[in-house]
Write a protein that holds these residues in place. Structure first.
Motif, PDB file in Angstrom:
ATOM      1  N   LEU A 266       0.816  -1.211   0.000  1.00  0.00           N
ATOM      2  CA  LEU A 266       0.000   0.000   0.000  1.00  0.00           C
ATOM      3  C   LEU A 266       0.854   1.268   0.000  1.00  0.00           C
ATOM      4  CD1 LEU A 266      -2.863  -1.000   2.500  1.00  0.00           C
ATOM      5  CD2 LEU A 266      -2.944  -0.910   0.001  1.00  0.00           C
ATOM      6  N   LYS A 267       2.006   1.219   0.657  1.00  0.00           N
ATOM      7  CA  LYS A 267       2.873   2.397   0.673  1.00  0.00           C
ATOM      8  C   LYS A 267       3.662   2.537  -0.630  1.00  0.00           C
ATOM      9  CE  LYS A 267       3.404   2.434   5.701  1.00  0.00           C
ATOM     10  NZ  LYS A 267       4.311   2.247   6.863  1.00  0.00           N
ATOM     11  N   TRP A 268       3.841   1.421  -1.340  1.00  0.00           N
ATOM     12  CA  TRP A 268       4.556   1.489  -2.618  1.00  0.00           C
ATOM     13  C   TRP A 268       3.688   2.132  -3.693  1.00  0.00           C
ATOM     14  CZ3 TRP A 268       3.396  -1.133  -7.237  1.00  0.00           C
ATOM     15  CH2 TRP A 268       4.368  -1.029  -8.230  1.00  0.00           C
ATOM     16  N   ILE A 269       2.404   1.926  -3.646  1.00  0.00           N
ATOM     17  CA  ILE A 269       1.503   2.522  -4.637  1.00  0.00           C
ATOM     18  C   ILE A 269       1.439   4.039  -4.396  1.00  0.00           C
ATOM     19  CG2 ILE A 269      -0.858   2.547  -5.521  1.00  0.00           C
ATOM     20  CD1 ILE A 269      -1.157  -0.313  -4.528  1.00  0.00           C
ATOM     21  N   PRO A 270       1.620   4.875  -5.409  1.00  0.00           N
ATOM     22  CA  PRO A 270       1.540   6.333  -5.214  1.00  0.00           C
ATOM     23  C   PRO A 270       0.160   6.741  -4.696  1.00  0.00           C
ATOM     24  CG  PRO A 270       2.534   5.795  -7.317  1.00  0.00           C
ATOM     25  CD  PRO A 270       1.994   4.510  -6.786  1.00  0.00           C
ATOM     26  N   TRP A 271       0.157   7.711  -3.809  1.00  0.00           N
ATOM     27  CA  TRP A 271      -1.109   8.096  -3.181  1.00  0.00           C
ATOM     28  C   TRP A 271      -2.146   8.608  -4.181  1.00  0.00           C
ATOM     29  CZ3 TRP A 271      -2.924  13.000  -3.574  1.00  0.00           C
ATOM     30  CH2 TRP A 271      -2.029  14.034  -3.879  1.00  0.00           C
ATOM     31  N   PRO A 272      -1.784   9.308  -5.277  1.00  0.00           N
ATOM     32  CA  PRO A 272      -2.851   9.703  -6.221  1.00  0.00           C
ATOM     33  C   PRO A 272      -3.589   8.497  -6.813  1.00  0.00           C
ATOM     34  CG  PRO A 272      -0.874  10.974  -6.627  1.00  0.00           C
ATOM     35  CD  PRO A 272      -0.483   9.880  -5.704  1.00  0.00           C
ATOM     36  N   THR A 273      -2.866   7.395  -7.045  1.00  0.00           N
ATOM     37  CA  THR A 273      -3.515   6.197  -7.579  1.00  0.00           C
ATOM     38  C   THR A 273      -4.527   5.628  -6.585  1.00  0.00           C
ATOM     39  OG1 THR A 273      -1.477   5.709  -8.790  1.00  0.00           O
ATOM     40  CG2 THR A 273      -3.089   3.919  -8.568  1.00  0.00           C
ATOM     41  N   VAL A 274      -4.133   5.596  -5.310  1.00  0.00           N
ATOM     42  CA  VAL A 274      -5.040   5.088  -4.275  1.00  0.00           C
ATOM     43  C   VAL A 274      -6.279   5.968  -4.168  1.00  0.00           C
ATOM     44  CG1 VAL A 274      -5.263   4.536  -1.827  1.00  0.00           C
ATOM     45  CG2 VAL A 274      -3.125   4.049  -3.027  1.00  0.00           C
ATOM     46  N   VAL A 275      -6.076   7.288  -4.215  1.00  0.00           N
ATOM     47  CA  VAL A 275      -7.205   8.215  -4.096  1.00  0.00           C
ATOM     48  C   VAL A 275      -8.172   8.052  -5.261  1.00  0.00           C
ATOM     49  CG1 VAL A 275      -7.841  10.651  -4.096  1.00  0.00           C
ATOM     50  CG2 VAL A 275      -5.929   9.863  -2.691  1.00  0.00           C
ATOM     51  N   VAL A 276      -7.642   7.963  -6.485  1.00  0.00           N
ATOM     52  CA  VAL A 276      -8.514   7.830  -7.655  1.00  0.00           C
ATOM     53  C   VAL A 276      -9.237   6.482  -7.640  1.00  0.00           C
ATOM     54  CG1 VAL A 276      -8.536   7.672 -10.169  1.00  0.00           C
ATOM     55  CG2 VAL A 276      -7.143   9.418  -9.051  1.00  0.00           C
ATOM     56  N   ALA A 277      -8.535   5.416  -7.274  1.00  0.00           N
ATOM     57  CA  ALA A 277      -9.169   4.091  -7.236  1.00  0.00           C
ATOM     58  C   ALA A 277     -10.315   4.060  -6.222  1.00  0.00           C
ATOM     59  CB  ALA A 277      -8.131   3.026  -6.890  1.00  0.00           C
ATOM     60  N   LEU A 278     -10.098   4.635  -5.045  1.00  0.00           N
ATOM     61  CA  LEU A 278     -11.166   4.666  -4.040  1.00  0.00           C
ATOM     62  C   LEU A 278     -12.306   5.578  -4.473  1.00  0.00           C
ATOM     63  CD1 LEU A 278      -9.105   4.693  -0.722  1.00  0.00           C
ATOM     64  CD2 LEU A 278     -10.317   2.784  -1.788  1.00  0.00           C
ATOM     65  N   ALA A 279     -11.996   6.642  -5.213  1.00  0.00           N
ATOM     66  CA  ALA A 279     -13.055   7.514  -5.719  1.00  0.00           C
ATOM     67  C   ALA A 279     -13.924   6.786  -6.738  1.00  0.00           C
ATOM     68  CB  ALA A 279     -12.434   8.768  -6.332  1.00  0.00           C
ATOM     69  N   VAL A 280     -13.298   5.949  -7.575  1.00  0.00           N
ATOM     70  CA  VAL A 280     -14.081   5.163  -8.537  1.00  0.00           C
ATOM     71  C   VAL A 280     -15.005   4.188  -7.817  1.00  0.00           C
ATOM     72  CG1 VAL A 280     -13.905   3.436 -10.365  1.00  0.00           C
ATOM     73  CG2 VAL A 280     -12.387   5.423 -10.392  1.00  0.00           C
ATOM     74  N   LEU A 281     -14.478   3.524  -6.791  1.00  0.00           N
ATOM     75  CA  LEU A 281     -15.323   2.609  -6.011  1.00  0.00           C
ATOM     76  C   LEU A 281     -16.448   3.363  -5.307  1.00  0.00           C
ATOM     77  CD1 LEU A 281     -12.611   0.262  -4.418  1.00  0.00           C
ATOM     78  CD2 LEU A 281     -14.120  -0.215  -6.360  1.00  0.00           C
ATOM     79  N   ALA A 282     -16.147   4.555  -4.822  1.00  0.00           N
ATOM     80  CA  ALA A 282     -17.176   5.358  -4.168  1.00  0.00           C
ATOM     81  C   ALA A 282     -18.267   5.773  -5.148  1.00  0.00           C
ATOM     82  CB  ALA A 282     -16.547   6.594  -3.524  1.00  0.00           C
ATOM     83  N   PHE A 283     -17.893   6.074  -6.386  1.00  0.00           N
ATOM     84  CA  PHE A 283     -18.894   6.420  -7.393  1.00  0.00           C
ATOM     85  C   PHE A 283     -19.785   5.228  -7.710  1.00  0.00           C
ATOM     86  CE2 PHE A 283     -20.333   6.776 -11.804  1.00  0.00           C
ATOM     87  CZ  PHE A 283     -20.966   8.017 -11.760  1.00  0.00           C
ATOM     88  N   ALA A 284     -19.199   4.023  -7.741  1.00  0.00           N
ATOM     89  CA  ALA A 284     -19.998   2.826  -8.010  1.00  0.00           C
ATOM     90  C   ALA A 284     -20.983   2.536  -6.887  1.00  0.00           C
ATOM     91  CB  ALA A 284     -19.076   1.629  -8.226  1.00  0.00           C
ATOM     92  N   VAL A 285     -20.651   2.959  -5.675  1.00  0.00           N
ATOM     93  CA  VAL A 285     -21.515   2.681  -4.527  1.00  0.00           C
ATOM     94  C   VAL A 285     -22.523   3.791  -4.299  1.00  0.00           C
ATOM     95  CG1 VAL A 285     -21.541   2.308  -2.028  1.00  0.00           C
ATOM     96  CG2 VAL A 285     -19.784   1.216  -3.421  1.00  0.00           C
ATOM     97  N   GLY A 286     -22.054   5.040  -4.260  1.00  0.00           N
ATOM     98  CA  GLY A 286     -22.928   6.137  -3.867  1.00  0.00           C
ATOM     99  C   GLY A 286     -22.922   7.339  -4.774  1.00  0.00           C
ATOM    100  N   ARG A 287     -22.417   7.197  -5.981  1.00  0.00           N
ATOM    101  CA  ARG A 287     -22.398   8.280  -6.952  1.00  0.00           C
ATOM    102  C   ARG A 287     -21.618   9.491  -6.415  1.00  0.00           C
ATOM    103  NH1 ARG A 287     -23.447   4.373  -9.317  1.00  0.00           N
ATOM    104  NH2 ARG A 287     -25.037   4.040 -10.910  1.00  0.00           N
TER     105      ARG A 287
END
Length: 345
Positions: free
Chosen positions: A151-172
């Motif tokens: 998790l620390k190796w993955i750049p933080w912008p990638t983590v933020v965007v990936a979680l934002a995509v999952l959030a859009f799939a759940v709650g728009r």
């Protein structure tokens, strides 16, 4: 009924719907049947809707005898020990002579005896079975370090965007906005590293809790003896203060992340056991009977009927386990488990 042609006139008469009463009248069996509602036992409203407790069905002489016994015990207690009668806790009493010729009385209570036995058992476990605790500690530490490094190796912008995509799939968009704000706030407040440590601790604790809790829940649902044995243990686990769970982890694993994982596991596993048990027990008897009619084996019944029908309840238990693991993960920093608890403390 279909319409019938009259053989005399050839005219199709109008046919009215024929009810059950008319059919019975034609067959001449109406008088042979009992009237509707005959044989039914009319229950009063309080009997049919309000369940009676077991105590309400006891006879009157039982209560007279029981309260008489209580009165006898009360009188005997006042005669033997007085109004503030204490428990007899002394197990042994030893007299020891002192240097000046006096006598010192040493009393040993039941609590001291039980405490000594528990201390000896813990010492034996930590010495004789240390290889087991060391092995578990190594496996848990390796899993935690691996998840943290990934998790620390993955750049933080990638983590933020990936979680934002999952959030859009759940709650728009509303969920996307909240997710972006929370993640960016955590990052810019210099809490990203500790948050990753907490997530790793939660993932390992929840996976172990689910792996232990699901089989125990299935066992409790299919075996009444196991259910009766587990229920008081789970009640005790859920009523203990959360700080108490840190002590066994500290005794067996020492300071560090494995102790925090062990404490989190004990604290978070009861909901998944209880709700798995409840979900399987709530599967309708008709569905189980239909599965048996088709010749299913017990394993097929569990995997193809009971677990799929109980899945919403089981997922609710996993959700509760995850929330409790998050709560305990913060407290676990007291035993040097790391994570966001370091910032709180």
């Amino acid at each position: 009924m279909s319409q019938m042609n009259s053989p005399q006139t050839g005219v199709e008469p109008s046919v009215k719907p024929v009810g059950m009463d008319a059919i019975l009248r034609i067959e001449g069996s109406e008088t042979d049947l009992p009237p509707r509602g005959a044989g039914r036992r009319e229950m009063p409203p309080e009997e049919s809707h309000v369940p009676r407790s077991k105590a309400a069905g006891l006879p009157r002489h039982f209560w007279l005898g029981a309260w008489g016994l209580v009165l006898v015990v009360l009188i005997a207690s006042f005669g033997l020990g007085g109004p503030e009668m204490g428990f007899p806790t002394t197990v042994s009493r030893t007299e020891v002579e002192t240097d000046n010729g006096g006598t010192l009385v040493l009393e040993k209570s039941l609590r001291q005896v039980i405490s000594g036995a528990i201390d000896e058992a813990v010492d034996w476990l930590t010495v004789e079975i240390s290889w087991l605790f060391d092995g578990l500690s190594s496996v848990v530490a390796y899993a935690l370090v691996t998840i943290e490094d990934v998790l620390k190796w993955i750049p933080w912008p990638t983590v933020v965007v990936a979680l934002a995509v999952l959030a859009f799939a759940v709650g728009r968009w509303r969920m996307v906005g909240f997710t972006l704000f929370a993640l960016l706030f955590v990052g810019f407040m210099d809490l990203w590293e500790n948050t990753i440590d907490t997530i790793a601790l939660m993932v390992v604790a929840v996976v172990i809790s689910v792996g232990v809790g699901l089989p125990l829940g299935v066992l409790a649902a299919r075996n009444r003896v196991a259910d009766n044995l587990m229920r008081p243990i789970l009640d005790g686990m859920q009523t203990m203060p959360s700080f108490v769970y840190l002590l066994p982890g500290l005794l067996f694993f020492g300071l560090g992340k494995p102790a925090g994982i062990f404490a989190t596991l004990i604290y978070a596993v009861p909901p998944v056991i209880r709700l798995t048990n409840l979900g399987i027990r709530q599967v309708s008897a008709e569905a189980v009977e239909a599965a048996h009619a088709f010749g299913t084996t017990p394993f097929q019944l569990l995997m193809k009927v009971q677990i799929p029908m109980a899945l919403p309840t089981i997922m609710a238990g996993i959700n509760q386990t995850t929330m409790m693991a998050l709560a305990m993960g913060t407290i676990a920093s007291i035993v040097a488990a790391g994570g966001r608890g370091d910032n709180v403390l």
